[in-house]
Motif scaffolding. Structure first.
Motif, PDB file in Angstrom:
ATOM      1  N   MET A 172       0.642  -1.316  -0.074  1.00  0.00           N
ATOM      2  CA  MET A 172      -0.082  -0.068  -0.053  1.00  0.00           C
ATOM      3  C   MET A 172       0.964   1.251   0.067  1.00  0.00           C
ATOM      4  O   MET A 172       0.340   2.305  -0.149  1.00  0.00           O
ATOM      5  CB  MET A 172      -0.919   0.040   1.260  1.00  0.00           C
ATOM      6  CG  MET A 172      -1.828  -1.096   1.192  1.00  0.00           C
ATOM      7  SD  MET A 172      -3.121  -1.112  -0.054  1.00  0.00           S
ATOM      8  CE  MET A 172      -4.102   0.109   0.562  1.00  0.00           C
ATOM      9  N   GLY A 173       2.234   1.169  -0.194  1.00  0.00           N
ATOM     10  CA  GLY A 173       2.977   2.182  -0.053  1.00  0.00           C
ATOM     11  C   GLY A 173       3.350   2.904  -1.341  1.00  0.00           C
ATOM     12  O   GLY A 173       3.235   2.393  -2.452  1.00  0.00           O
ATOM     13  N   ARG A 174       4.185   4.169  -1.522  1.00  0.00           N
ATOM     14  CA  ARG A 174       4.613   4.610  -2.636  1.00  0.00           C
ATOM     15  C   ARG A 174       6.022   3.930  -3.081  1.00  0.00           C
ATOM     16  O   ARG A 174       6.698   3.401  -2.173  1.00  0.00           O
ATOM     17  CB  ARG A 174       5.151   6.060  -2.327  1.00  0.00           C
ATOM     18  CG  ARG A 174       4.149   7.017  -1.875  1.00  0.00           C
ATOM     19  CD  ARG A 174       4.498   8.474  -1.738  1.00  0.00           C
ATOM     20  NE  ARG A 174       5.912   8.701  -2.455  1.00  0.00           N
ATOM     21  CZ  ARG A 174       6.480   9.641  -2.345  1.00  0.00           C
ATOM     22  NH1 ARG A 174       6.618  10.400  -1.239  1.00  0.00           N
ATOM     23  NH2 ARG A 174       7.700   9.698  -3.051  1.00  0.00           N
ATOM     24  N   GLY A 175       5.951   3.837  -4.428  1.00  0.00           N
ATOM     25  CA  GLY A 175       7.348   3.066  -4.854  1.00  0.00           C
ATOM     26  C   GLY A 175       8.457   3.981  -4.643  1.00  0.00           C
ATOM     27  O   GLY A 175       8.499   5.090  -5.050  1.00  0.00           O
ATOM     28  N   LEU A 176       9.525   3.328  -4.255  1.00  0.00           N
ATOM     29  CA  LEU A 176      10.920   4.150  -4.542  1.00  0.00           C
ATOM     30  C   LEU A 176      11.793   3.381  -5.685  1.00  0.00           C
ATOM     31  O   LEU A 176      11.842   2.281  -5.889  1.00  0.00           O
ATOM     32  CB  LEU A 176      11.684   3.687  -3.183  1.00  0.00           C
ATOM     33  CG  LEU A 176      10.916   4.148  -1.793  1.00  0.00           C
ATOM     34  CD1 LEU A 176      11.616   3.786  -0.709  1.00  0.00           C
ATOM     35  CD2 LEU A 176      10.733   5.775  -1.873  1.00  0.00           C
ATOM     36  N   GLU A 177      12.325   4.590  -6.535  1.00  0.00           N
ATOM     37  CA  GLU A 177      13.053   4.118  -7.303  1.00  0.00           C
ATOM     38  C   GLU A 177      14.437   3.374  -7.141  1.00  0.00           C
ATOM     39  O   GLU A 177      15.052   4.105  -6.081  1.00  0.00           O
ATOM     40  CB  GLU A 177      13.330   5.194  -8.587  1.00  0.00           C
ATOM     41  CG  GLU A 177      14.231   4.637  -9.835  1.00  0.00           C
ATOM     42  CD  GLU A 177      14.158   5.580 -11.035  1.00  0.00           C
ATOM     43  OE1 GLU A 177      14.750   5.460 -12.218  1.00  0.00           O
ATOM     44  OE2 GLU A 177      13.480   6.918 -10.795  1.00  0.00           O
ATOM     45  N   VAL A 178      14.920   2.433  -7.648  1.00  0.00           N
ATOM     46  CA  VAL A 178      16.243   1.724  -7.039  1.00  0.00           C
ATOM     47  C   VAL A 178      17.275   2.047  -8.319  1.00  0.00           C
ATOM     48  O   VAL A 178      16.937   1.487  -9.256  1.00  0.00           O
ATOM     49  CB  VAL A 178      15.957   0.409  -6.659  1.00  0.00           C
ATOM     50  CG1 VAL A 178      17.373  -0.275  -6.275  1.00  0.00           C
ATOM     51  CG2 VAL A 178      14.867   0.203  -5.676  1.00  0.00           C
ATOM     52  N   GLU A 179      18.611   2.307  -7.982  1.00  0.00           N
ATOM     53  CA  GLU A 179      19.821   2.084  -8.991  1.00  0.00           C
ATOM     54  C   GLU A 179      20.275   0.902  -9.367  1.00  0.00           C
ATOM     55  O   GLU A 179      20.093   0.034  -8.327  1.00  0.00           O
ATOM     56  CB  GLU A 179      20.776   2.968  -8.504  1.00  0.00           C
ATOM     57  CG  GLU A 179      20.463   4.484  -8.325  1.00  0.00           C
ATOM     58  CD  GLU A 179      21.690   5.332  -7.901  1.00  0.00           C
ATOM     59  OE1 GLU A 179      22.653   4.851  -8.092  1.00  0.00           O
ATOM     60  OE2 GLU A 179      21.427   6.594  -7.430  1.00  0.00           O
ATOM     61  N   ALA A 180      20.536   0.453 -10.623  1.00  0.00           N
ATOM     62  CA  ALA A 180      20.899  -0.789 -10.862  1.00  0.00           C
ATOM     63  C   ALA A 180      22.133  -0.963 -10.270  1.00  0.00           C
ATOM     64  O   ALA A 180      22.233  -2.274  -9.891  1.00  0.00           O
ATOM     65  CB  ALA A 180      21.229  -0.640 -12.549  1.00  0.00           C
ATOM     66  N   SER A 181      23.076  -0.193  -9.984  1.00  0.00           N
ATOM     67  CA  SER A 181      24.204  -0.578  -9.049  1.00  0.00           C
ATOM     68  C   SER A 181      23.971  -0.965  -7.752  1.00  0.00           C
ATOM     69  O   SER A 181      24.486  -1.991  -7.424  1.00  0.00           O
ATOM     70  CB  SER A 181      25.096   0.680  -8.766  1.00  0.00           C
ATOM     71  OG  SER A 181      24.544   1.814  -8.271  1.00  0.00           O
ATOM     72  N   SER A 182      22.655  -0.498  -7.196  1.00  0.00           N
ATOM     73  CA  SER A 182      22.398  -1.159  -5.916  1.00  0.00           C
ATOM     74  C   SER A 182      21.715  -2.435  -5.947  1.00  0.00           C
ATOM     75  O   SER A 182      22.065  -3.410  -5.001  1.00  0.00           O
ATOM     76  CB  SER A 182      21.261  -0.131  -5.067  1.00  0.00           C
ATOM     77  OG  SER A 182      21.616   1.350  -5.151  1.00  0.00           O
ATOM     78  N   LEU A 183      21.182  -2.941  -7.171  1.00  0.00           N
ATOM     79  CA  LEU A 183      20.654  -4.113  -7.350  1.00  0.00           C
ATOM     80  C   LEU A 183      21.881  -5.106  -7.498  1.00  0.00           C
ATOM     81  O   LEU A 183      21.640  -6.289  -6.960  1.00  0.00           O
ATOM     82  CB  LEU A 183      19.798  -4.183  -8.511  1.00  0.00           C
ATOM     83  CG  LEU A 183      18.577  -3.462  -8.645  1.00  0.00           C
ATOM     84  CD1 LEU A 183      17.963  -3.566 -10.108  1.00  0.00           C
ATOM     85  CD2 LEU A 183      17.740  -4.008  -7.418  1.00  0.00           C
ATOM     86  N   LEU A 184      23.193  -4.682  -8.051  1.00  0.00           N
ATOM     87  CA  LEU A 184      23.954  -5.643  -8.400  1.00  0.00           C
ATOM     88  C   LEU A 184      24.645  -5.936  -7.015  1.00  0.00           C
ATOM     89  O   LEU A 184      25.144  -6.898  -6.721  1.00  0.00           O
ATOM     90  CB  LEU A 184      24.967  -4.910  -9.501  1.00  0.00           C
ATOM     91  CG  LEU A 184      24.361  -5.001 -10.816  1.00  0.00           C
ATOM     92  CD1 LEU A 184      25.624  -4.391 -11.718  1.00  0.00           C
ATOM     93  CD2 LEU A 184      24.259  -6.437 -11.307  1.00  0.00           C
ATOM     94  N   ALA A 185      24.633  -4.855  -6.041  1.00  0.00           N
ATOM     95  CA  ALA A 185      25.617  -4.790  -4.478  1.00  0.00           C
ATOM     96  C   ALA A 185      24.587  -6.029  -3.960  1.00  0.00           C
ATOM     97  O   ALA A 185      25.036  -6.640  -3.020  1.00  0.00           O
ATOM     98  CB  ALA A 185      25.597  -3.702  -4.178  1.00  0.00           C
ATOM     99  N   ALA A 186      23.122  -5.830  -4.095  1.00  0.00           N
ATOM    100  CA  ALA A 186      22.489  -6.666  -3.265  1.00  0.00           C
ATOM    101  C   ALA A 186      22.666  -8.354  -3.564  1.00  0.00           C
ATOM    102  O   ALA A 186      22.445  -8.954  -2.987  1.00  0.00           O
ATOM    103  CB  ALA A 186      21.067  -6.411  -3.415  1.00  0.00           C
ATOM    104  N   MET A 187      22.790  -8.416  -4.999  1.00  0.00           N
ATOM    105  CA  MET A 187      22.979  -9.579  -5.635  1.00  0.00           C
ATOM    106  C   MET A 187      24.094 -10.191  -5.097  1.00  0.00           C
ATOM    107  O   MET A 187      24.231 -11.522  -4.557  1.00  0.00           O
ATOM    108  CB  MET A 187      22.842  -9.790  -6.936  1.00  0.00           C
ATOM    109  CG  MET A 187      23.029 -11.229  -7.696  1.00  0.00           C
ATOM    110  SD  MET A 187      23.074 -10.822  -9.356  1.00  0.00           S
ATOM    111  CE  MET A 187      24.914 -10.461  -9.722  1.00  0.00           C
ATOM    112  N   ASP A 188      25.215  -9.378  -4.939  1.00  0.00           N
ATOM    113  CA  ASP A 188      26.645 -10.045  -4.637  1.00  0.00           C
ATOM    114  C   ASP A 188      26.642 -10.174  -2.906  1.00  0.00           C
ATOM    115  O   ASP A 188      26.948 -11.268  -2.612  1.00  0.00           O
ATOM    116  CB  ASP A 188      27.605  -9.034  -4.676  1.00  0.00           C
ATOM    117  CG  ASP A 188      27.974  -9.016  -6.161  1.00  0.00           C
ATOM    118  OD1 ASP A 188      27.789  -9.489  -7.015  1.00  0.00           O
ATOM    119  OD2 ASP A 188      28.624  -7.842  -6.533  1.00  0.00           O
ATOM    120  N   ALA A 189      25.618  -9.404  -2.406  1.00  0.00           N
ATOM    121  CA  ALA A 189      25.807  -9.525  -0.975  1.00  0.00           C
ATOM    122  C   ALA A 189      24.709 -10.899  -0.431  1.00  0.00           C
ATOM    123  O   ALA A 189      25.232 -11.924   0.340  1.00  0.00           O
ATOM    124  CB  ALA A 189      25.004  -8.474  -0.049  1.00  0.00           C
TER     125      ALA A 189
END
Length: 75
Positions: free
Chosen positions: A48-65
């Protein structure tokens, strides 16, 4: 009945990492380049919340973690 599920930040980070890994596995070979060439924009939001845009570099860091956490859990 409504059930509320809460996740701590580490769980959210791990889920985003798993999503990113799945997106990269699904990327057709004809698309050259990494994630930024395949995924143009990503937004994350609660039900039910607002969407937040996420940078691609953050996605790659999350994948590595997430991969490191899974490796540590299996060791």
């Amino acid at each position: 009945a409504h059930t509320q599920v809460s996740m701590d930040p580490a769980q959210v980070y791990a889920n985003v990492g798993a999503l990113t890994a799945a997106l990269l596995r699904a990327k057709p070979d004809v698309i050259k380049g990494g994630l930024p060439k395949y995924v143009s924009r990503v937004h994350v939001c609660s039900s039910m919340g607002r969407g937040l845009e996420v940078e691609a570099s953050s996605l790659l860091a999350a994948m590595d973690a997430a991969a490191a956490a899974m490796a540590a859990a299996g060791a």
